[in-house]
Write an enzyme that holds these catalytic residues in place. Structure first.
Site, PDB file in Angstrom:
ATOM      1  CB  ILE A 150      -1.049   0.089   1.169  1.00  0.00           C
ATOM      2  CG1 ILE A 150      -1.958  -1.177   1.161  1.00  0.00           C
ATOM      3  CG2 ILE A 150      -1.477   1.266   1.335  1.00  0.00           C
ATOM      4  CD1 ILE A 150      -2.841  -1.401   2.273  1.00  0.00           C
ATOM      5  CG  ASP A 188      11.986  -0.168  14.572  1.00  0.00           C
ATOM      6  OD1 ASP A 188      10.684   0.064  14.200  1.00  0.00           O
ATOM      7  OD2 ASP A 188      12.421  -0.885  15.165  1.00  0.00           O
ATOM      8  CE1 TYR A 208      -2.885  -6.281  10.540  1.00  0.00           C
ATOM      9  CE2 TYR A 208      -5.163  -6.697  10.564  1.00  0.00           C
ATOM     10  CZ  TYR A 208      -3.953  -6.169   9.851  1.00  0.00           C
ATOM     11  OH  TYR A 208      -4.226  -5.397   8.544  1.00  0.00           O
ATOM     12  CE  LYS A 245      -2.940  -2.601  10.941  1.00  0.00           C
ATOM     13  NZ  LYS A 245      -2.121  -1.349  10.637  1.00  0.00           N
ATOM     14  CB  THR A 257       0.432  -7.250  -0.701  1.00  0.00           C
ATOM     15  OG1 THR A 257       0.060  -8.665   0.068  1.00  0.00           O
ATOM     16  CG2 THR A 257      -0.360  -6.263   0.053  1.00  0.00           C
TER      17      THR A 257
END
Length: 262
Positions: A18, A64, A167, A171, A202
């Site tokens: 993205i 990072d 995850y 988010k 992806t």
């Protein structure tokens, strides 16, 4: 309305996916000054931009996003190079282990949160501090001091069908951060939104398709029966930064082919 982008763009996770295609889309709309950041080389992104737009100027930064000093320095480098920072895409993120809470290790959970949540917060904080110092990019009532888009996920809006606890948690945090800062920064001339894409084609996802993987099962749940192209999501980033979306503030824009409404 047609729109164009004329300012300076700062993109994390710009080496692929993205972030890479957001850079391409923003360049198509007129951006010629980029700070491209990633833990890995951004060579492919840079080569494409320079080949397609010979007048483009690029600052490559290896970083990072969980490193506070590095994040602050990256914004300083961007402003030193280009004079200001108009468009930020906080896109760097990781998936983490597909485990439920009873199975995931503390360090694995923390690693996902450090990149996906803390990294976005550190970047957004540094960007806000800079944007507050600069004037709006035009006299138009649609204009802002700067625009920030944070890459969340459709799993920042709903629970995952997969055991992606860390995850999903990270988010949801990105969505909350975007809303909270949008309320405070909107009156001060900074537009902040979250982007909540569904599954995107992806290279990693493409490599697993048609092999009987879980991704094939997930694709079958999408009402339009396909995943998003990287270009489609990149175009949404460009739109959210543009004057065409000037009244979209604090949104968590879902682009998932209908997955979360099915």
């Amino acid at each position: 309305m047609a729109f164009s982008l004329k300012g300076v763009a700062y993109i994390t996770g710009a080496g692929s996916g993205i972030g890479q295609y957001a850079a391409y889309s923003m360049a198509r709309q007129g951006v010629r000054s980029f700070a491209l950041l990633d833990r890995n080389p951004v060579t492919q992104t840079v080569q494409h931009l320079k080949k397609t737009y010979p007048d483009v100027k690029i600052k490559e930064i290896e970083m990072d996003v969980g490193n506070e000093a590095a994040v602050n320095d990256s914004v300083e480098q961007t402003v030193k190079e280009f004079g200001r920072l108009d468009y930020a895409l906080n896109n760097a993120g990781i998936g983490g282990a597909l485990d439920t809470t009873d199975k995931i290790e503390k360090e694995d959970f923390e690693r996902v949160m450090n990149v996906n949540m803390m990294g976005v917060w550190l970047c957004q904080r540094a960007q806000i501090r800079q944007m507050l110092k600069q004037a709006k990019w035009s006299d138009s009532y649609r204009a802002y001091r700067g625009s920030i888009v944070n890459t969340a996920s459709m799993y920042g809006k709903v629970g995952p069908t997969l055991p992606a606890t860390a995850y999903c948690t990270s988010k949801h945090a990105v969505v909350g951060l975007s809303k909270a800062d949008a309320i405070q920064m909107g009156p001060r001339g900074i537009k902040i939104n979250a982007l909540c894409p569904g599954y995107v084609l992806t290279p990693l996802v493409q490599s697993t398709m048609n092999k009987g993987s879980v991704m094939d099962d997930e694709r079958a749940k999408v009402p339009i029966q396909r995943f998003a192209s990287m270009e489609e999501i990149g175009d949404i980033v460009a739109f959210l930064h543009s004057d065409a979306s000037s009244y979209i503030v604090g949104s968590s824009l879902v682009a998932d082919g209908g997955f979360t409404i099915a």
